[in-house]
Design a protein around this motif. Structure first.
Motif, PDB file in Angstrom:
ATOM      1  N   GLY A   1      -0.171  -6.022  15.044  1.00 26.35           N
ATOM      2  CA  GLY A   1       0.580  -5.106  15.971  1.00 26.35           C
ATOM      3  C   GLY A   1      -0.492  -4.290  16.810  1.00 26.35           C
ATOM      4  O   GLY A   1       0.152  -3.590  17.821  1.00 26.35           O
ATOM      5  N   PHE A   2      -1.648  -4.312  16.608  1.00 28.35           N
ATOM      6  CA  PHE A   2      -2.766  -3.425  17.429  1.00 28.35           C
ATOM      7  C   PHE A   2      -3.446  -4.485  18.269  1.00 28.35           C
ATOM      8  O   PHE A   2      -4.230  -4.163  18.744  1.00 28.35           O
TER       9      PHE A   2
ATOM     10  N   ARG B   1       5.070  -4.401  18.912  1.00 28.22           N
ATOM     11  CA  ARG B   1       4.078  -3.760  18.088  1.00 28.22           C
ATOM     12  C   ARG B   1       4.780  -3.372  16.671  1.00 28.22           C
ATOM     13  O   ARG B   1       4.464  -3.476  15.739  1.00 28.22           O
TER      14      ARG B   1
ATOM     15  N   TYR C   1       5.574  -9.711  23.436  1.00 34.88           N
ATOM     16  CA  TYR C   1       4.025  -9.171  23.627  1.00 34.88           C
ATOM     17  C   TYR C   1       3.497 -10.059  25.087  1.00 34.88           C
ATOM     18  O   TYR C   1       2.599  -9.797  25.292  1.00 34.88           O
TER      19      TYR C   1
END
Length: 495
Positions: free
Chosen positions: A113-114, A189, A56
């Motif tokens: 994940g969002f 994600r 990420y």
């Protein structure tokens, strides 16, 4: 002193619940407990590995320091969750909490994940960590109280060792999710959703796992406790097993104690069982120091000293994880047969000795990436079983009413005193990443320190350890609510 001194005396009752649970043979019910509750460690290993690859970082525009903060926040959440939910677990029961904590983890990890920026990710990772920390206290307490005494050691050690199965699963997922085949902003994600997907499947199993009858027994719910044991026995008999009657001489007399105050806790930990408190602290801190020192820096060592590219370090992780998983699975039964103290000394001592040997080979420059990894595999084959035995030890050597809080207390201490210090120290010992001829001496001394620390943990385990193998939990540490202790229980109460 009772928390309810001055209140009307409560009636004592005799119970065969512990003896009935411990005389059960292995059955499908016990497999249900292992699968339904043991998944927590798999989820934690999966989470740590998914996050450690920092897929990420570029998507959210994070610095290296901010990536480190994401990992630290998750660990901080585990500590907070263990302390908070541990207290609640001992007050409200194992079953309520292992359903709640799994739910907290599922929601927070899925929402991570969002995440859209650093702060949203930090908040959600902290909350997910609280769920996993709470899981440790609730599920370890429930497993120890539901598994017969003849199998408790091997089961607890094997379940704790499955962390590395989750870590291997996370590493395998990262090989694909962080590859060029998956869009950069999508792979990490999806990774955060793997754990919740597994957890959702486990919820259905947990609905069929009852409350600990031992917990019910000590909290004034004797009829419910007897009913739960009746149901478990019926499940065992349905498998074609005949059960012998339990003699009344094995009954334990209980005066229910629903709430244990903090002064009472301090009296138990430091007044009644000071040697056991030293034992729990030593075992948890020493294994946490060794583990976090190696695990959080192994990729840096491979890159810095052996020229392994960052993209290829994951391949070296699989044999490392395999050794960690195999140790508890293959050595766990020996903690029930050879005994706790002997196996603690063996696993802690041998892993420390092998690390010391590898340190000298490392300093001499005779290892390469493959042989260094091979050393780590063998070292952690033993260290993993030893580390799992630390969780087993703190869970079984204190009274039932404080079991979850004992786990949370020593887990928090281990992360603070050993877990946090080790990665920071070893990161500095490794040194800068751009030196073509890195100095091995600082890290050599770090390995020596880690080896000595682990061997000290083994020595403490030998001298202060409790021979809890194949002993009922009430014999190892009589409940605070127990009266008229006899035989082994009276001896254990003063150990």
């Amino acid at each position: 002193m009772s928390a309810t001194q001055g209140a009307p005396a409560r009636a004592a009752h005799r119970s065969l619940v512990p003896a009935r649970m411990d005389r059960l043979p292995w059955s499908r019910f016990h497999w249900l407990v292992i699968v339904g509750l043991g998944v927590s460690w798999i989820l934690d290993g999966l989470e740590i590995q998914i996050v450690s690859q920092a897929g990420y970082q570029q998507s959210l525009g994070l610095t290296t320091a901010e990536v480190g903060a994401v990992g630290s926040v998750y660990l901080a959440g585990e500590v907070a969750g263990a302390l908070v939910f541990g207290r609640i677990t001992d007050r409200l029961g194992r079953r309520k909490l292992f359903m709640v904590t799994l739910g907290v983890y599922l929601v927070a990890s899925g929402l991570a994940g969002f995440s859209w920026d650093l702060w949203s990710l930090l908040v959600l990772r902290f909350i997910a960590g609280t769920g996993i920390g709470g899981e440790y206290t609730a599920i370890n307490s429930a497993i120890d109280e539901l598994i017969p005494s003849h199998y408790r050691g091997r089961v607890d050690i094997a379940v704790n060792g499955t962390y590395w199965g989750g870590a291997a699963l996370g590493a395998a997922a990262n090989l694909y999710l962080l590859s060029d085949q998956v869009p950069q902003n999508l792979g990490w994600r999806i990774g955060f959703l793997i754990g919740p997907a597994i957890g959702i499947a486990i919820i259905a199993l947990r609905r069929h796992i009852p409350e600990s009858p031992r917990w019910l027994m000590t909290h004034g719910r004797q009829e419910e406790a007897e009913s739960v044991v009746d149901d478990i026995e019926a499940r065992v008999k349905a498998d074609g097993v005949s059960l012998e009657e339990v003699p009344d001489s094995k009954a334990i007399e209980i005066v229910p104690e629903k709430n244990i105050s903090y002064p009472q806790m301090a009296k138990v930990f430091f007044g009644q069982y000071p040697r056991r408190s030293i034992l729990g602290f030593s075992m948890m801190v020493t294994q946490a120091f060794l583990y976090n020192a190696i695990f959080f820096t192994y990729a840096l060592v491979l890159q810095h000293f052996y020229g392994v590219s960052k993209a290829h370090t994951s391949y070296y992780f699989f044999p490392f994880a395999l050794g960690n998983l195999a140790g508890p699975l293959l050595l766990g039964h020996l903690f029930d047969t050879i005994g706790r103290r002997k196996m603690i000394l063996l696993t802690y001592g041998l892993s420390g000795f092998l690390l010391l040997v590898s340190a000298f080979f490392f300093h001499a420059g005779v290892l390469n990436a493959t042989t260094q990894t091979a050393f780590w595999c063998v070292i952690f084959f033993f260290a993993s079983a030893g580390a799992s035995s630390a969780y087993l030890t703190v869970s079984e050597i204190f009274p039932l009413e404080l079991r979850a809080q004992a786990i949370s207390f020593f887990f928090a201490l281990s992360q603070g005193a050993g877990g946090v210090v080790a990665p920071f120290l070893f990161g500095h010992l490794i040194g800068g990443q751009n030196n073509p001829h890195p100095d091995r001496t600082p890290l050599f001394w770090g390995y020596v320190i880690g080896a000595v620390v682990m061997m000290i943990g083994g020595a403490v385990g030998w001298f202060l350890g409790v021979n809890a193998e194949r002993q009922g939990l009430e014999d190892v540490a009589p409940p605070i609510s127990a009266v008229g202790k006899s035989g082994a229980a009276a001896t254990a109460a003063t150990a």
